[in-house]
Design a protein around this motif. Structure first.
Motif, mmCIF file in Angstrom:
data_model
loop_
_atom_site.group_PDB
_atom_site.id
_atom_site.type_symbol
_atom_site.label_atom_id
_atom_site.label_comp_id
_atom_site.label_asym_id
_atom_site.label_seq_id
_atom_site.Cartn_x
_atom_site.Cartn_y
_atom_site.Cartn_z
ATOM 1 N N MET A 1 3.934 10.474 15.056
ATOM 2 C CA MET A 1 3.955 9.537 13.943
ATOM 3 C C MET A 1 3.660 8.133 14.467
ATOM 4 O O MET A 1 4.234 7.698 15.449
ATOM 5 C CB MET A 1 5.317 9.574 13.262
ATOM 6 N N THR A 2 2.745 7.433 13.798
ATOM 7 C CA THR A 2 2.406 6.074 14.210
ATOM 8 C C THR A 2 3.477 5.098 13.737
ATOM 9 O O THR A 2 4.189 5.362 12.771
ATOM 10 C CB THR A 2 1.045 5.667 13.629
ATOM 11 N N ARG A 3 3.558 3.984 14.388
ATOM 12 C CA ARG A 3 4.627 3.025 14.095
ATOM 13 C C ARG A 3 4.559 2.467 12.683
ATOM 14 O O ARG A 3 5.563 2.104 12.098
ATOM 15 C CB ARG A 3 4.616 1.908 15.124
ATOM 16 N N TRP A 4 3.352 2.390 12.085
ATOM 17 C CA TRP A 4 3.259 1.812 10.741
ATOM 18 C C TRP A 4 3.662 2.791 9.649
ATOM 19 O O TRP A 4 3.784 2.418 8.503
ATOM 20 C CB TRP A 4 1.889 1.240 10.455
ATOM 21 N N MET A 5 3.905 4.028 10.005
ATOM 22 C CA MET A 5 4.386 4.985 9.010
ATOM 23 C C MET A 5 5.839 4.698 8.643
ATOM 24 O O MET A 5 6.340 5.175 7.645
ATOM 25 C CB MET A 5 4.238 6.418 9.528
ATOM 26 N N LYS A 6 6.506 3.884 9.449
ATOM 27 C CA LYS A 6 7.927 3.598 9.233
ATOM 28 C C LYS A 6 8.173 2.342 8.398
ATOM 29 O O LYS A 6 9.294 2.091 8.001
ATOM 30 C CB LYS A 6 8.629 3.444 10.583
ATOM 31 N N VAL A 7 7.136 1.531 8.151
ATOM 32 C CA VAL A 7 7.342 0.279 7.421
ATOM 33 C C VAL A 7 6.972 0.447 5.945
ATOM 34 O O VAL A 7 6.169 1.311 5.582
ATOM 35 C CB VAL A 7 6.552 -0.894 8.042
ATOM 36 N N GLY A 8 7.556 -0.399 5.111
ATOM 37 C CA GLY A 8 7.302 -0.338 3.678
ATOM 38 C C GLY A 8 5.968 -0.959 3.303
ATOM 39 O O GLY A 8 5.314 -1.620 4.118
ATOM 40 N N PRO A 9 5.564 -0.776 2.045
ATOM 41 C CA PRO A 9 4.271 -1.299 1.586
ATOM 42 C C PRO A 9 4.148 -2.822 1.700
ATOM 43 O O PRO A 9 3.088 -3.329 2.060
ATOM 44 C CB PRO A 9 4.199 -0.866 0.121
ATOM 45 N N ALA A 10 5.214 -3.560 1.409
ATOM 46 C CA ALA A 10 5.144 -5.026 1.494
ATOM 47 C C ALA A 10 4.922 -5.481 2.938
ATOM 48 O O ALA A 10 4.118 -6.379 3.190
ATOM 49 C CB ALA A 10 6.409 -5.658 0.922
ATOM 50 N N GLU A 11 5.621 -4.862 3.867
ATOM 51 C CA GLU A 11 5.468 -5.214 5.278
ATOM 52 C C GLU A 11 4.076 -4.829 5.783
ATOM 53 O O GLU A 11 3.461 -5.561 6.547
ATOM 54 C CB GLU A 11 6.533 -4.526 6.135
ATOM 55 N N LEU A 12 3.573 -3.685 5.330
ATOM 56 C CA LEU A 12 2.235 -3.255 5.724
ATOM 57 C C LEU A 12 1.190 -4.240 5.206
ATOM 58 O O LEU A 12 0.263 -4.623 5.916
ATOM 59 C CB LEU A 12 1.959 -1.848 5.193
#
Length: 151
Positions: A1-12
């Motif tokens: 799993m890549t690290r950006w799979m753990k952040v929410g849509p606003a943070e992305l």
């Protein structure tokens, strides 16, 4: 799993805006953030010689669909959509800088549904399917590359 799979849509989305701004900055352009959302652009880029580019920034995780309302994205020469794809199969995001006028031609994967008679508002979209990298290759911006010729 890549690290950006753990952040929410606003943070992305915030990360995508920073990635786009950084790419323009290291390419030698001045980048500004509008003080209001009236013009529906996340970034304003000074291209020099009195030319500016209003940039909408969209982010997406892997194959998906992104869109902007037609009412807030005129298809003129000084607008672009910066798409930052955070793919599941790579450890770095991928940036694409797409001139607004591409939606006049609608090559795949670009769409422009009007939704006549439905609740949804008309929009300009990008359908990221299994061929998205190939279909968007013309507008790919890699670190250190010059901007696409369209700009």
């Amino acid at each position: 799993m890549t690290r950006w799979m753990k952040v929410g849509p606003a943070e992305l989305g915030a990360a995508a805006e920073l990635i786009v701004a950084a790419e323009f900055t290291v390419s030698g352009y001045q980048v500004f953030r509008p003080l209001s959302d009236v013009r529906k652009a996340e970034l304003l880029v000074d291209l020099g010689e009195g030319r500016h580019l209003m940039v909408r920034v969209k982010s997406v995780r892997g194959p998906n669909y992104v869109f902007v309302p037609k009412s807030s994205f005129p298809l003129d020469n000084h607008r672009a959509l910066a798409l930052v794809v955070f793919p599941e199969d790579a450890d770095q995001p991928e940036l694409f800088l797409i001139p607004a006028r591409v939606w006049h031609e609608l090559p795949p994967p670009f769409v422009a549904p009007d939704y006549a008679g439905l609740k949804s508002k008309p929009e300009y979209g990008i359908r990221l399917n299994s061929k998205w990298r190939e279909q968007l290759a013309t507008w790919r911006v890699r670190p250190g590359d010059p901007l696409p010729a369209a700009f």
